[in-house]
Design a protein around this motif. Structure first.
Motif, mmCIF file in Angstrom:
data_model
loop_
_atom_site.group_PDB
_atom_site.id
_atom_site.type_symbol
_atom_site.label_atom_id
_atom_site.label_comp_id
_atom_site.label_asym_id
_atom_site.label_seq_id
_atom_site.Cartn_x
_atom_site.Cartn_y
_atom_site.Cartn_z
ATOM 1 N N ALA A 7 -35.651 -55.356 -15.699
ATOM 2 C CA ALA A 7 -35.912 -54.290 -14.736
ATOM 3 C C ALA A 7 -36.864 -53.265 -15.347
ATOM 4 O O ALA A 7 -36.672 -52.825 -16.485
ATOM 5 C CB ALA A 7 -34.611 -53.614 -14.325
ATOM 6 N N CYS A 16 -31.890 -56.221 -6.411
ATOM 7 C CA CYS A 16 -32.006 -55.361 -7.592
ATOM 8 C C CYS A 16 -33.046 -54.270 -7.383
ATOM 9 O O CYS A 16 -32.827 -53.103 -7.739
ATOM 10 C CB CYS A 16 -32.359 -56.201 -8.821
ATOM 11 S SG CYS A 16 -31.120 -57.429 -9.278
ATOM 12 N N THR A 59 -27.929 -61.137 -13.697
ATOM 13 C CA THR A 59 -27.780 -61.292 -12.256
ATOM 14 C C THR A 59 -27.104 -62.621 -11.952
ATOM 15 O O THR A 59 -27.278 -63.596 -12.676
ATOM 16 C CB THR A 59 -29.140 -61.232 -11.522
ATOM 17 O OG1 THR A 59 -29.990 -62.273 -12.019
ATOM 18 C CG2 THR A 59 -29.808 -59.891 -11.720
ATOM 19 N N ASN A 99 -36.506 -61.972 -12.717
ATOM 20 C CA ASN A 99 -35.343 -62.741 -13.146
ATOM 21 C C ASN A 99 -35.793 -64.054 -13.782
ATOM 22 O O ASN A 99 -36.597 -64.787 -13.200
ATOM 23 C CB ASN A 99 -34.414 -63.029 -11.962
ATOM 24 C CG ASN A 99 -33.635 -61.798 -11.518
ATOM 25 O OD1 ASN A 99 -33.646 -60.778 -12.205
ATOM 26 N ND2 ASN A 99 -32.966 -61.896 -10.387
ATOM 27 N N MET A 128 -28.449 -54.295 -11.297
ATOM 28 C CA MET A 128 -28.224 -55.724 -11.484
ATOM 29 C C MET A 128 -26.746 -56.054 -11.328
ATOM 30 O O MET A 128 -25.910 -55.170 -11.144
ATOM 31 C CB MET A 128 -28.780 -56.145 -12.845
ATOM 32 C CG MET A 128 -30.296 -56.075 -12.908
ATOM 33 S SD MET A 128 -31.032 -56.491 -14.515
ATOM 34 C CE MET A 128 -31.078 -54.860 -15.284
ATOM 35 N N SER A 129 -26.407 -57.332 -11.419
ATOM 36 C CA SER A 129 -25.007 -57.740 -11.233
ATOM 37 C C SER A 129 -24.126 -57.166 -12.337
ATOM 38 O O SER A 129 -22.987 -56.791 -12.099
ATOM 39 C CB SER A 129 -24.905 -59.266 -11.202
ATOM 40 O OG SER A 129 -25.628 -59.794 -10.116
ATOM 41 N N GLN A 178 -38.508 -55.951 -10.654
ATOM 42 C CA GLN A 178 -37.466 -56.804 -11.209
ATOM 43 C C GLN A 178 -38.014 -58.223 -11.388
ATOM 44 O O GLN A 178 -38.609 -58.787 -10.476
ATOM 45 C CB GLN A 178 -36.245 -56.838 -10.287
ATOM 46 C CG GLN A 178 -35.108 -57.728 -10.763
ATOM 47 C CD GLN A 178 -34.277 -57.093 -11.859
ATOM 48 O OE1 GLN A 178 -34.349 -55.879 -12.063
ATOM 49 N NE2 GLN A 178 -33.488 -57.884 -12.560
ATOM 50 N N GLY A 189 -32.041 -60.641 -16.203
ATOM 51 C CA GLY A 189 -32.958 -59.830 -15.429
ATOM 52 C C GLY A 189 -33.696 -58.816 -16.279
ATOM 53 O O GLY A 189 -33.139 -58.239 -17.215
#
Length: 327
Positions: free
Chosen positions: A199, A256, A154, A283, A226-227, A281, A197
């Motif tokens: 998840a 997310c 992320t 991070n 996510m990114s 999520q 991240g």
């Protein structure tokens, strides 16, 4: 003289009080599965519990191990795909019957590999995912829970906005026009700090449900929330693609979770309103010593209505409550 062994577990306890959960945890098994004609090994960890009535001193702990071994042999070998929730269901039903309990609960976590190509070079890389399964067998039937845990990348939107603002001021002070500055930001992703991240996505199937949910669907939804997804093996071109993708899709931990829920609603239309959803999520921060976390859980029908109307659901049904049958 012949001595008979007394069933001590069946004695009456000194206090007539039922217990919510009694069982064994961290039972480790290597499970062999036939996939496309070849045998693969999965490392699995299991927890098994039953409720205990007020007139029984203890559970028969050895029977848990017996049931686990039987279920692994009967259910998993020869199947085309390993479904942790199916194995959990069979173990829970067998444990409930063998222990004479009103309710049995089983949780399974298995580590398994998937092979996927890197985004640019196409080099094949092995990724390890966690496959999660749970089941509760009771008089009402058996509830199943399928889940996955994946890692991704992320990029922080807040820091990116701050850096873009200060960069915009410096470029304007150097004589760049607003049109030129906009073109620069379109061509060059703005820096920000990143997090790895974690998840976790669960789907719960009620007692009357016969829907099969492929774990790969959940992996795809969680990674896409996510990114950027990440890869264990990458060439330089792949590294550049992953970093640029992440910085063009900055997301908070909250984003997310919302994207995971969106993915379930949009990509799994076969699920009913009585299916349960839990999206979590976490991070791992890089510029702070703490981590950040967000969750959303509840019945899918409530989530669909909230998305459609914008009206907040007053009470979110938790995973523990759903497993206990508190719809």
């Amino acid at each position: 003289m012949t001595l008979s062994l007394e069933d001590v577990q069946s004695r009456v306890p000194t206090l007539s009080l039922s217990l919510s959960r009694v069982g064994v945890t961290n039972v480790e098994k290597v499970i062999r599965i036939q996939v496309n004609g070849t045998e693969q090994l999965f490392s699995a960890r299991l927890d098994c519990f039953v409720d205990l009535g007020p007139h029984q001193k203890g559970a028969h702990m050895s029977r848990f191990e017996e049931v686990v071994n039987e279920a692994i042999g009967e259910v998993v070998l020869g199947e085309s795909a390993f479904r942790a929730e199916t194995l959990a269901q069979h173990i829970a039903e067998k444990v409930r019957d063998r222990q004479g309990a009103r309710r049995a609960e089983v949780h399974i976590e298995a580590r398994y590999p998937e092979y996927k190509p890197a985004p640019v070079s196409g080099i094949e890389t092995q990724e390890i995912y966690s496959l999660l399964g749970a089941a509760v067998a009771s008089e009402a039937g058996t509830r199943r829970l399928i889940g996955i845990r994946v890692q991704g990348l992320t990029a922080c939107p807040c820091a990116q906005t701050i850096i873009q603002t200060s960069s915009h001021e410096r470029l304007r002070a150097d004589g760049f026009t607003e049109d030129e500055i906009e073109r620069i930001f379109e061509a060059v992703p703005v820096a920000t700090h990143n997090q790895r991240g974690l998840a976790t996505l669960h789907i719960g199937c009620p007692e009357t449900c016969d829907t099969d949910i492929d774990a790969e669907w959940l992996v795809r939804i969680a990674e896409d929330s996510m990114s950027s997804e990440i890869y264990e093996l990458m060439k330089r071109s792949d590294e550049a693609a992953v970093v640029e993708k992440a910085h063009r899709r900055p997301r908070f931990v909250e984003d997310c979770v919302r994207e995971m829920v969106r993915g379930v609603v949009e990509e799994l239309p076969m699920l009913t309103d009585q299916h349960f959803v839990s999206a979590r999520q976490e991070n791992l921060e890089t510029i702070h010593q703490h981590n950040v976390q967000a969750e959303r859980f509840g019945l899918l029908g409530e989530i669909r209505r909230e998305i459609a109307t914008g009206d907040q659901t007053p009470n979110h049904l938790s995973l523990r409550e759903w497993l206990d049958g508190a719809n």
